[in-house]
Design an enzyme around this catalytic site. Sequence first.
Site, PDB file in Angstrom:
ATOM      1  CB  CYS A   1      -0.999  -0.134   1.215  1.00 43.15           C
ATOM      2  SG  CYS A   1      -1.970   1.128   1.429  1.00 43.15           S
TER       3      CYS A   1
ATOM      4  CB  CYS B   1       0.585   1.375   4.135  1.00 45.45           C
ATOM      5  SG  CYS B   1      -1.193   0.773   4.383  1.00 45.45           S
TER       6      CYS B   1
END
Length: 307
Positions: A70, A73
């Site tokens: 991600c 993230c």
Amino acid sequence: MAPLTVCRIRAAATPWRSALQFLFCTVVLTACLTSQTVLAKKNHLRVITDGNWEEILQGEWMIEFFAPWCPACQQLQPVWNEFAEWGEDMGVNIAKVDVTEQPGLSGRFIITALPTIYHCKDGVFRRYQGARTKDDFLSFIDEKKWQDIEPVSSWFGPSSFLMNTMSALFKLSMFIRHCHNYLTEQMGIPVWGSYAIFALATLFSGLALGLVLVFIADCVFPSRRFASPNYYHKKHTPEQVRLMKQLEDEHEADAEDDEEEEEEEREREEMWARGVPEGRLEQRMDDYPEEPVRRRVVGTCEEEEDT
């Protein structure tokens, strides 16, 4: 002269060698201390798994759900690591969960977006939706801004029956995915073959589950056993069986008497409706009152004389 010269050169090189060795040892020691410091900082960030997730039910926690692939993230990770360094000073545990490695926790917390941050205080969960900077995280804990957020309902709490079921389903889906990858990549089975195997497994598991449910239902509700004539002998004492048999016989006798009385009553009504013939008058005289019979017979005789 030559041997003396060599000895002098070696004696002059010895201090330089010692200095180099000392410098090398200093560099190695500094690197070790630096690495230990870095590791100590990383230890502030706890890793939550399916095996130790119940630890977050006690105390105060900030938990990040992330995935390595991600991009958001990856941007948040340095900030989250800096925030974790302040966790011990603020009395809060900072943790992270890799949803790709822990699918059960992903289903238990219903993670639909990444990264997702939860605040937990003594088993009460709230979803953090503020800015994602270190100062915002610190003020969120220091000023107790989490009190203004509505907590997650107990129905959707991670320890509820519903979320336990969701966690099991997510684990099952991940297990099926691993099996599919193993069949297609390791064993070389085509994709349609893997689907066929899962379809057959689902069919046979459904049949097995149906048989188990029928067996349980037959044990819990044994209707055929109640219909068996030997049931009362198995479940009751001989004295109880005798009394129950006597009651059944009396009930049957009362029913027969009621049927006979109803039949006689119907016959009486039919005879009075059509009149009593002379040949049967003496036979039925005892069954009826004297005065009504006399009036009925006189009326019948007068009708015959008139005709």
